[in-house]
Design a protein around this motif. Sequence first.
Motif, short mmCIF file in Angstrom:
data_model
loop_
_atom_site.label_atom_id
_atom_site.label_comp_id
_atom_site.label_asym_id
_atom_site.label_seq_id
_atom_site.Cartn_x
_atom_site.Cartn_y
_atom_site.Cartn_z
N ILE A 13 0.82 -1.21 0.00
CA ILE A 13 0.00 0.00 0.00
C ILE A 13 0.86 1.27 0.00
O ILE A 13 0.64 2.17 -0.82
CB ILE A 13 -0.98 -0.01 1.18
CG1 ILE A 13 -2.03 -1.11 0.96
CG2 ILE A 13 -1.65 1.35 1.35
CD1 ILE A 13 -3.05 -1.25 2.07
N ALA A 14 1.84 1.34 0.87
CA ALA A 14 2.70 2.54 0.93
C ALA A 14 3.48 2.72 -0.37
O ALA A 14 3.65 3.85 -0.85
CB ALA A 14 3.66 2.44 2.11
N GLN B 295 -11.10 -9.08 -4.84
CA GLN B 295 -9.79 -9.10 -4.19
C GLN B 295 -9.34 -7.70 -3.78
O GLN B 295 -8.89 -7.47 -2.65
CB GLN B 295 -8.74 -9.71 -5.13
CG GLN B 295 -8.83 -11.22 -5.29
CD GLN B 295 -7.74 -11.74 -6.21
OE1 GLN B 295 -7.52 -11.21 -7.30
NE2 GLN B 295 -7.06 -12.79 -5.79
N PHE B 296 -9.45 -6.76 -4.70
CA PHE B 296 -9.00 -5.39 -4.42
C PHE B 296 -9.85 -4.73 -3.34
O PHE B 296 -9.34 -4.01 -2.48
CB PHE B 296 -9.01 -4.56 -5.71
CG PHE B 296 -7.76 -4.69 -6.52
CD1 PHE B 296 -6.96 -5.80 -6.42
CD2 PHE B 296 -7.39 -3.69 -7.40
CE1 PHE B 296 -5.79 -5.92 -7.17
CE2 PHE B 296 -6.23 -3.78 -8.14
CZ PHE B 296 -5.42 -4.90 -8.03
N LYS B 297 -11.15 -4.99 -3.39
CA LYS B 297 -12.03 -4.43 -2.37
C LYS B 297 -11.66 -4.96 -0.99
O LYS B 297 -11.53 -4.18 -0.02
CB LYS B 297 -13.48 -4.76 -2.70
CG LYS B 297 -14.49 -4.21 -1.69
CD LYS B 297 -15.92 -4.57 -2.08
CE LYS B 297 -16.92 -4.03 -1.07
NZ LYS B 297 -18.33 -4.38 -1.43
N ASN B 298 -11.46 -6.25 -0.88
CA ASN B 298 -11.13 -6.87 0.40
C ASN B 298 -9.74 -6.49 0.90
O ASN B 298 -9.51 -6.45 2.11
CB ASN B 298 -11.26 -8.39 0.31
CG ASN B 298 -12.70 -8.85 0.18
OD1 ASN B 298 -13.62 -8.17 0.60
ND2 ASN B 298 -12.90 -10.02 -0.43
N ALA B 299 -8.83 -6.21 -0.02
CA ALA B 299 -7.46 -5.87 0.35
C ALA B 299 -7.24 -4.38 0.52
O ALA B 299 -6.14 -3.94 0.88
CB ALA B 299 -6.49 -6.42 -0.71
N SER C 298 -3.35 -2.74 -13.12
CA SER C 298 -3.13 -4.16 -12.84
C SER C 298 -3.58 -5.03 -14.00
O SER C 298 -4.47 -4.66 -14.76
CB SER C 298 -3.85 -4.58 -11.56
OG SER C 298 -5.26 -4.55 -11.73
N LEU C 299 -2.95 -6.20 -14.10
CA LEU C 299 -3.31 -7.21 -15.09
C LEU C 299 -3.18 -8.58 -14.44
O LEU C 299 -2.10 -8.96 -13.98
CB LEU C 299 -2.40 -7.13 -16.32
CG LEU C 299 -2.55 -8.25 -17.36
CD1 LEU C 299 -3.94 -8.24 -17.97
CD2 LEU C 299 -1.49 -8.11 -18.45
N ASP D 78 -8.92 1.93 -4.65
CA ASP D 78 -8.70 3.34 -4.96
C ASP D 78 -7.27 3.66 -5.37
O ASP D 78 -7.00 4.79 -5.81
CB ASP D 78 -9.07 4.19 -3.73
CG ASP D 78 -10.56 4.16 -3.43
OD1 ASP D 78 -11.34 3.79 -4.34
OD2 ASP D 78 -10.94 4.47 -2.29
N LEU D 79 -6.37 2.69 -5.28
CA LEU D 79 -4.96 2.93 -5.62
C LEU D 79 -4.66 2.65 -7.08
O LEU D 79 -3.56 2.92 -7.55
CB LEU D 79 -4.06 2.07 -4.72
CG LEU D 79 -4.18 2.33 -3.22
CD1 LEU D 79 -3.29 1.37 -2.44
CD2 LEU D 79 -3.82 3.77 -2.89
N PHE D 80 -5.66 2.11 -7.80
CA PHE D 80 -5.44 1.72 -9.19
C PHE D 80 -6.32 2.52 -10.14
O PHE D 80 -7.52 2.68 -9.91
CB PHE D 80 -5.69 0.22 -9.38
CG PHE D 80 -4.57 -0.64 -8.88
CD1 PHE D 80 -3.64 -1.15 -9.76
CD2 PHE D 80 -4.42 -0.88 -7.52
CE1 PHE D 80 -2.58 -1.91 -9.30
CE2 PHE D 80 -3.37 -1.63 -7.05
CZ PHE D 80 -2.44 -2.16 -7.94
N GLU D 81 -5.72 2.97 -11.23
CA GLU D 81 -6.47 3.68 -12.26
C GLU D 81 -7.38 2.72 -13.01
O GLU D 81 -8.54 3.03 -13.31
CB GLU D 81 -5.50 4.35 -13.24
CG GLU D 81 -6.17 5.05 -14.40
CD GLU D 81 -5.17 5.60 -15.40
OE1 GLU D 81 -5.54 5.75 -16.58
OE2 GLU D 81 -4.01 5.87 -15.02
#
Length: 226
Positions: A104-105, A131-135, A119-120, A139-142
Amino acid sequence: MNPKPRPTVILFDVNETLLDLAPLKTSVGKALGGREDLLPLWFSTMVHYSLVETLSDHYHGFGEIGTASLMMVAKNQGIDIQYEDAKEAIVTPLRALPPHGDVIASLKALSQNGYRIISLTNSSAVGVETQFKNAGLTDLFEKRYSVETVKKFKPHPAPYRMVLDDLGVEPNEVLMVAAHAWDLAGAKNVGLQTAFIARPGTSLYPNVERPDYVVSDLEELVRALK
Protein backbone atom coordinates in the motif's frame (compact mmCIF):
# COMPACT_ATOMS: atom_id res chain seq x y z
CA MET A 1 22.25 3.33 -14.41
CA ASN A 2 19.26 1.67 -16.06
CA PRO A 3 19.35 2.41 -19.83
CA LYS A 4 15.59 2.19 -20.30
CA PRO A 5 13.44 5.34 -20.59
CA ARG A 6 11.36 6.26 -17.57
CA PRO A 7 8.06 4.36 -17.81
CA THR A 8 4.78 6.24 -17.54
CA VAL A 9 2.65 3.21 -16.65
CA ILE A 10 3.38 0.57 -14.00
CA LEU A 11 1.46 -2.64 -14.66
CA PHE A 12 1.15 -4.99 -11.69
CA ASP A 13 0.47 -8.67 -11.52
CA VAL A 14 -1.82 -9.39 -8.57
CA ASN A 15 -1.62 -12.85 -6.99
CA GLU A 16 1.60 -13.30 -4.99
CA THR A 17 3.05 -10.09 -6.42
CA LEU A 18 0.67 -7.80 -4.50
CA LEU A 19 -1.39 -10.25 -2.45
CA ASP A 20 -0.02 -12.69 0.11
CA LEU A 21 -0.92 -16.33 -0.59
CA ALA A 22 -0.57 -17.38 3.08
CA PRO A 23 -4.36 -17.89 3.61
CA LEU A 24 -4.39 -20.18 0.57
CA LYS A 25 -1.55 -22.21 2.07
CA THR A 26 -3.74 -22.81 5.10
CA SER A 27 -6.91 -23.68 3.18
CA VAL A 28 -5.16 -25.84 0.59
CA GLY A 29 -3.26 -27.63 3.34
CA LYS A 30 -6.48 -28.30 5.24
CA ALA A 31 -8.18 -29.65 2.10
CA LEU A 32 -5.18 -31.91 1.49
CA GLY A 33 -5.15 -33.39 4.97
CA GLY A 34 -2.63 -30.99 6.48
CA ARG A 35 -0.22 -30.94 3.54
CA GLU A 36 0.51 -27.19 3.42
CA ASP A 37 3.77 -28.06 1.68
CA LEU A 38 1.71 -28.86 -1.45
CA LEU A 39 0.69 -25.24 -2.08
CA PRO A 40 3.55 -24.59 -4.57
CA LEU A 41 2.65 -27.78 -6.45
CA TRP A 42 -1.01 -26.74 -6.60
CA PHE A 43 -0.10 -23.22 -7.81
CA SER A 44 2.28 -24.49 -10.51
CA THR A 45 -0.35 -27.03 -11.62
CA MET A 46 -2.91 -24.25 -11.93
CA VAL A 47 -0.53 -22.13 -14.02
CA HIS A 48 0.36 -25.17 -16.13
CA TYR A 49 -3.25 -25.93 -17.01
CA SER A 50 -4.08 -22.29 -17.68
CA LEU A 51 -1.42 -22.53 -20.39
CA VAL A 52 -2.87 -25.82 -21.62
CA GLU A 53 -6.24 -24.09 -22.03
CA THR A 54 -4.68 -21.14 -23.85
CA LEU A 55 -2.69 -23.32 -26.25
CA SER A 56 -5.68 -25.57 -26.97
CA ASP A 57 -8.07 -22.63 -27.51
CA HIS A 58 -10.18 -23.34 -24.44
CA TYR A 59 -11.06 -21.07 -21.56
CA HIS A 60 -12.21 -21.66 -18.00
CA GLY A 61 -11.89 -19.08 -15.26
CA PHE A 62 -8.81 -19.13 -13.03
CA GLY A 63 -10.93 -20.25 -10.07
CA GLU A 64 -12.28 -23.19 -12.05
CA ILE A 65 -8.77 -24.18 -13.12
CA GLY A 66 -7.57 -23.78 -9.54
CA THR A 67 -10.31 -26.06 -8.26
CA ALA A 68 -9.60 -28.70 -10.91
CA SER A 69 -5.86 -28.47 -10.18
CA LEU A 70 -6.45 -29.02 -6.47
CA MET A 71 -8.45 -32.15 -7.26
CA MET A 72 -5.62 -33.38 -9.51
CA VAL A 73 -2.98 -32.81 -6.82
CA ALA A 74 -5.20 -34.54 -4.26
CA LYS A 75 -5.72 -37.57 -6.49
CA ASN A 76 -2.01 -37.88 -7.21
CA GLN A 77 -1.34 -37.78 -3.46
CA GLY A 78 -3.98 -40.39 -2.69
CA ILE A 79 -6.25 -37.84 -0.98
CA ASP A 80 -10.02 -37.97 -1.48
CA ILE A 81 -11.65 -34.56 -2.05
CA GLN A 82 -15.00 -33.54 -3.49
CA TYR A 83 -15.42 -30.78 -6.08
CA GLU A 84 -17.38 -28.43 -3.81
CA ASP A 85 -14.82 -28.83 -1.02
CA ALA A 86 -11.98 -28.11 -3.44
CA LYS A 87 -13.80 -25.06 -4.76
CA GLU A 88 -14.41 -23.75 -1.24
CA ALA A 89 -10.73 -24.25 -0.38
CA ILE A 90 -9.65 -22.15 -3.38
CA VAL A 91 -12.19 -19.53 -4.35
CA THR A 92 -13.14 -18.14 -0.94
CA PRO A 93 -9.61 -17.49 0.38
CA LEU A 94 -8.34 -16.43 -3.06
CA ARG A 95 -10.76 -13.51 -3.02
CA ALA A 96 -9.76 -12.41 0.47
CA LEU A 97 -5.96 -12.40 0.31
CA PRO A 98 -4.23 -9.63 2.27
CA PRO A 99 -1.70 -7.33 0.59
CA HIS A 100 1.98 -7.84 1.36
CA GLY A 101 3.24 -5.37 3.94
CA ASP A 102 5.15 -3.26 1.40
CA VAL A 103 2.28 -2.86 -1.07
CA ILE A 104 0.00 0.00 0.00
CA ALA A 105 2.70 2.54 0.93
CA SER A 106 4.70 1.71 -2.21
CA LEU A 107 1.70 2.08 -4.52
CA LYS A 108 0.93 5.46 -2.98
CA ALA A 109 4.55 6.55 -3.40
CA LEU A 110 4.63 5.48 -7.06
CA SER A 111 1.38 7.32 -7.74
CA GLN A 112 2.72 10.45 -6.04
CA ASN A 113 5.81 10.19 -8.24
CA GLY A 114 3.60 10.51 -11.33
CA TYR A 115 3.21 6.90 -12.47
CA ARG A 116 -0.09 5.50 -13.70
CA ILE A 117 -0.91 2.43 -11.59
CA ILE A 118 -2.63 -0.43 -13.46
CA SER A 119 -3.13 -4.16 -12.84
CA LEU A 120 -3.31 -7.21 -15.09
CA THR A 121 -4.28 -10.59 -13.67
CA ASN A 122 -5.16 -14.12 -14.67
CA SER A 123 -8.06 -13.89 -12.20
CA SER A 124 -11.54 -13.08 -13.46
CA ALA A 125 -12.82 -9.50 -13.59
CA VAL A 126 -15.22 -10.14 -10.71
CA GLY A 127 -12.52 -12.01 -8.83
CA VAL A 128 -9.98 -9.20 -8.94
CA GLU A 129 -12.64 -6.61 -8.15
CA THR A 130 -13.46 -8.57 -4.99
CA GLN A 131 -9.79 -9.10 -4.19
CA PHE A 132 -9.00 -5.39 -4.42
CA LYS A 133 -12.03 -4.43 -2.37
CA ASN A 134 -11.13 -6.87 0.40
CA ALA A 135 -7.46 -5.87 0.35
CA GLY A 136 -8.14 -2.13 0.36
CA LEU A 137 -6.46 -1.58 -3.01
CA THR A 138 -9.34 -0.40 -5.21
CA ASP A 139 -8.70 3.34 -4.96
CA LEU A 140 -4.96 2.93 -5.62
CA PHE A 141 -5.44 1.72 -9.19
CA GLU A 142 -6.47 3.68 -12.26
CA LYS A 143 -7.62 0.52 -14.08
CA ARG A 144 -7.87 -3.23 -13.56
CA TYR A 145 -7.52 -5.68 -16.44
CA SER A 146 -8.35 -9.39 -16.54
CA VAL A 147 -7.32 -11.96 -19.12
CA GLU A 148 -11.00 -12.90 -19.15
CA THR A 149 -11.50 -10.18 -21.78
CA VAL A 150 -9.30 -11.92 -24.36
CA LYS A 151 -9.64 -15.45 -22.91
CA LYS A 152 -5.90 -16.02 -23.15
CA PHE A 153 -3.86 -16.42 -20.00
CA LYS A 154 -0.56 -14.69 -19.39
CA PRO A 155 2.14 -15.09 -20.66
CA HIS A 156 0.32 -15.21 -24.04
CA PRO A 157 0.91 -11.87 -25.85
CA ALA A 158 -2.82 -11.05 -26.09
CA PRO A 159 -3.40 -9.82 -22.50
CA TYR A 160 -0.42 -7.46 -22.57
CA ARG A 161 -1.39 -6.11 -25.98
CA MET A 162 -4.95 -5.61 -24.77
CA VAL A 163 -3.63 -3.28 -22.06
CA LEU A 164 -1.38 -1.38 -24.49
CA ASP A 165 -4.21 -0.90 -26.98
CA ASP A 166 -6.70 0.24 -24.36
CA LEU A 167 -4.31 2.71 -22.76
CA GLY A 168 -2.92 3.91 -26.09
CA VAL A 169 0.70 3.60 -24.99
CA GLU A 170 3.86 2.14 -26.50
CA PRO A 171 5.38 -1.03 -24.98
CA ASN A 172 8.52 0.70 -23.68
CA GLU A 173 6.34 3.16 -21.75
CA VAL A 174 5.05 0.33 -19.55
CA LEU A 175 6.84 -1.44 -16.69
CA MET A 176 5.42 -4.88 -15.83
CA VAL A 177 5.94 -5.82 -12.19
CA ALA A 178 5.57 -9.45 -11.11
CA ALA A 179 6.91 -12.09 -8.77
CA HIS A 180 6.70 -14.68 -11.58
CA ALA A 181 9.43 -15.12 -14.16
CA TRP A 182 6.96 -16.57 -16.67
CA ASP A 183 4.81 -13.43 -16.49
CA LEU A 184 7.81 -11.20 -17.11
CA ALA A 185 8.96 -13.38 -20.00
CA GLY A 186 5.59 -12.76 -21.65
CA ALA A 187 5.75 -9.02 -20.99
CA LYS A 188 9.30 -8.76 -22.30
CA ASN A 189 8.28 -10.64 -25.44
CA VAL A 190 5.77 -7.86 -26.20
CA GLY A 191 8.38 -5.16 -25.54
CA LEU A 192 7.44 -4.06 -22.04
CA GLN A 193 9.99 -3.11 -19.43
CA THR A 194 10.01 -5.62 -16.56
CA ALA A 195 10.65 -5.71 -12.82
CA PHE A 196 10.99 -8.90 -10.79
CA ILE A 197 9.88 -8.83 -7.15
CA ALA A 198 11.66 -11.64 -5.33
CA ARG A 199 8.85 -12.84 -3.10
CA PRO A 200 9.72 -15.89 -0.93
CA GLY A 201 9.90 -19.04 -3.02
CA THR A 202 10.16 -17.24 -6.37
CA SER A 203 13.17 -17.12 -8.69
CA LEU A 204 14.28 -15.88 -12.10
CA TYR A 205 14.18 -18.05 -15.22
CA PRO A 206 17.76 -18.19 -16.59
CA ASN A 207 16.79 -18.90 -20.23
CA VAL A 208 15.25 -15.49 -20.94
CA GLU A 209 16.51 -11.93 -20.88
CA ARG A 210 17.08 -10.65 -17.35
CA PRO A 211 14.39 -8.20 -16.15
CA ASP A 212 15.27 -4.51 -16.21
CA TYR A 213 14.85 -4.35 -12.44
CA VAL A 214 15.40 -7.12 -9.90
CA VAL A 215 14.39 -6.10 -6.38
CA SER A 216 13.60 -7.74 -3.07
CA ASP A 217 10.35 -5.81 -2.51
CA LEU A 218 8.28 -2.90 -3.77
CA GLU A 219 10.00 -0.40 -1.50
CA GLU A 220 13.26 -1.12 -3.31
CA LEU A 221 11.49 -0.65 -6.65
CA VAL A 222 10.17 2.75 -5.52
CA ARG A 223 13.72 3.82 -4.72
CA ALA A 224 15.00 2.51 -8.06
CA LEU A 225 12.37 4.46 -10.01
CA LYS A 226 12.85 7.81 -8.30
